[in-house]
Structure formats: C-alpha cells, structure tokens
Design a protein around this motif. Structure first.
Motif, mmCIF file in Angstrom:
data_model
loop_
_atom_site.group_PDB
_atom_site.id
_atom_site.type_symbol
_atom_site.label_atom_id
_atom_site.label_comp_id
_atom_site.label_asym_id
_atom_site.label_seq_id
_atom_site.Cartn_x
_atom_site.Cartn_y
_atom_site.Cartn_z
ATOM 1 N N ILE A 1 -7.348 56.120 25.812
ATOM 2 C CA ILE A 1 -6.069 56.508 26.414
ATOM 3 C C ILE A 1 -5.578 55.474 27.431
ATOM 4 O O ILE A 1 -4.365 55.309 27.620
ATOM 5 N N ALA B 1 -7.516 63.996 17.083
ATOM 6 C CA ALA B 1 -7.077 64.242 18.463
ATOM 7 C C ALA B 1 -7.316 63.018 19.338
ATOM 8 O O ALA B 1 -6.447 62.628 20.143
ATOM 9 N N LEU C 1 0.755 59.552 21.442
ATOM 10 C CA LEU C 1 1.679 60.541 21.996
ATOM 11 C C LEU C 1 2.001 60.237 23.459
ATOM 12 O O LEU C 1 3.150 60.414 23.901
ATOM 13 N N ILE C 2 0.992 59.786 24.215
ATOM 14 C CA ILE C 2 1.241 59.400 25.608
ATOM 15 C C ILE C 2 2.224 58.242 25.662
ATOM 16 O O ILE C 2 3.160 58.229 26.475
ATOM 17 N N SER D 1 -2.831 57.987 12.043
ATOM 18 C CA SER D 1 -3.939 58.711 12.674
ATOM 19 C C SER D 1 -4.638 59.637 11.684
ATOM 20 O O SER D 1 -5.861 59.804 11.732
ATOM 21 N N THR E 1 -3.740 61.017 20.484
ATOM 22 C CA THR E 1 -3.352 61.285 21.871
ATOM 23 C C THR E 1 -2.772 60.054 22.570
ATOM 24 O O THR E 1 -1.730 60.158 23.243
#
Length: 303
Positions: free
Chosen positions: A61, A151, A158-159, A189, A155
């Motif tokens: 992330i 996931a 999406l961030i 993904s 993620t």
C-alpha cells in the motif's frame, strides 16, 4: 438414576440427540471459506501469524500513499503541477511491477499454512466425514486464498484511484479522468490473484511440509523468468515465444501491458511481441487448470 460418593455424584442422563438447527453443506462451505480468508491474515491465530501478511500488505500500500501525496502536491503547485505529477513513477500501469514480488511472497507464506496444516495434523478425515465433500473443501480453500490475494492486490489501486479523484481541483472532473482505469486494474487484480493463488494452492496441496511448499512456490514464481531471459538471449525468439506462456510472472506482465496499453516491464515480454490476448488467455487457462488440478488432488488424497 444417580450414584453418590465422597468424591461427587454421577448422573445418568442417557443419550441426548442434537435438537439445534442443521445448517447443512452450504453453511459448512461458507464457514470454511470465511475461515480461510481470516487465516490468510492471521486473524484468530497468534500474533506471529499476523506479522507476514500485514507487513506485506502494508508495504504494498505504501507506494500508493506516496503517489497520492505526489498528486496532492501537484494539484497545489499551479502550472508546475503537471511536471511534478509526470515525474512520479507510481502509476496504474507501473504498479503491478512494484508489488508483484510482494504478492508472490504472500502466496509463499500463507498457502502452505492453509493447505499443509490440515494434512500435517491429520484432520482431513474430520472435514470429509461431515457435510463437506472433498471438492467443497478444496474449492473453499482455493477461493479463500484467491480472495485474500485479490484484496491485497487491489487495495493499493483503489487508494490510488480514490486519492487521485479527491486531490483533483474538481472531484467530478477527476472521477471522469480516472474512471477508465477502474475496470483495467480490477481485471488485472483478478488475474494476478487467480493465477498466483491457483499455482500456490496446487503446490501447497501436495506436501504437508511448510518449508518444502514455500521453497517450491518461490521457485516456480522466480526461476522461470530467469531461464526465459537466458533462452531469449542465447537462442531464437521462437523458443522464447513458446516458453513465455509457462512463466506466470511474465504472463502477468503481459496482461498488465494488455490492459493498460503500456510498455511491458520485462524486456523478454517486450521482445517476443506476442498479441495481447495471448497473455490474457494463458492466464485464464492457468487459473482454471490449477484450480482443477487442486480439486483433483483432494479427490485422490488418502485420509
């Protein structure tokens, strides 16, 4: 009937049948599926089990957070903002190359625990003696791992997507500019999680020894691109074109390039110049084949 003595009493209550609700096979599959996802992140287990998955997810992330920071600075920099944003190496099309090794390490650390532990402790007969079938067990495990990988992989995208929308001067315009990337990184993904998760599940299902499974998973992900690079340099491109579809890492580089229309990160993928649909088809075939072979393994496994 009771019997009393100096140590206490014994009560003969007789056989009591179960009178509660019987939720059946569907509930058992759902419970195993959710428990598999939880186990992937060490939830419900000791603190040490949470270190690897959450550390890898946090590192995955981090580049997205940095990219959003770059975008926020660019939005406030006025005319120079475009140059600042263009200088950022963290983009949708380059993100797979940044985190692919982390996804592979996640597979190597969690798949052996999911599939090997039940074999190691001999509890498979307990699963198969109830409502669960062997196919139910294997599919719940495989798809639980794939969902967890999805996931972790999606993620950061999406961030990056949400951050770029809200740091834009006009969020509505920012959303219109970024929406085209949404289906691309979602599909990428899905293929990453499906292919890497399927391969890791198949390997881990064949051995209860965690160290062996971990080493084999890492080898399957890391070694083929090295061999392919040597083959590409030392022999003809025709052989490289035939072998590249057997390298999971290179196949996913090809799918990433196909979805985003970018230059592949791998020089070998760029040099063989296969059609984009070839990589997507190879990934889908690989997903279906590995899931099918994992189910077949559990249909034949001795308990």
């Amino acid at each position: 009937m009771t019997a009393s003595g100096p140590g206490g009493s014994i009560y003969d209550l007789g056989y009591q049948s179960y009178t509660g609700p019987r939720l059946g096979r569907r509930s058992a599959v759902r419970a195993l599926f959710s428990q598999t996802i939880r186990s992937c992140f060490g939830i419900g287990r000791g603190g040490r089990a949470k270190i690897a998955p959450f550390t890898l997810a946090a590192i995955a992330i981090l580049p997205a957070v940095l990219a959003v920071g770059f975008a926020a600075i660019a939005a406030q920099a006025g005319p120079a903002g475009e140059q600042i944003e263009n200088a950022s190496p963290i983009r949708y099309e380059s993100y797979h190359g940044l985190i692919s090794i982390l996804i592979m390490l996640f597979c190597a650390s969690q798949a052996p625990e999911l599939f090997g532990r039940d074999q190691r402790y001999g509890v498979l007969p307990l699963y198969f003696s109830r409502a669960l079938t062997r196919s139910d067990y294997s599919l719940a495990k495989v798809f639980g791992l794939i969902v967890a990988l999805f996931a972790v992989d999606v993620t950061p995208y999406l961030i990056l997507f949400i951050g770029r929308v809200f740091v834009a001067p006009d969020p509505a315009t920012g959303f219109a500019d970024e929406i085209a990337a949404l289906p691309r990184f979602l599909f990428q993904s899905v293929l990453v999680a499906g292919l890497l998760g399927g391969i890791a599940s198949l390997i881990a299902a064949w051995t209860p020894r965690r160290a062996y499974a971990t080493a084999a998973i890492i080898a399957v992900f890391i070694v083929p691109p090295i061999i392919l690079a040597i083959v590409s340099e030392q022999t003809s491109q025709d052989l490289a074109r035939a072998l590249i579809l057997l390298s999971p890492a290179d196949v996913l580089v090809g799918t990433n390039s196909a979805f985003f229309g970018s230059i592949p990160d791998s020089p070998v993928v760029a040099s063989v110049d296969l059609p984009d649909w070839t990589y997507i088809a190879a990934a889908i075939v690989g997903i279906l084949a590995t899931i099918g072979l994992t189910v077949r393994r559990y249909l034949r496994i001795a308990t």
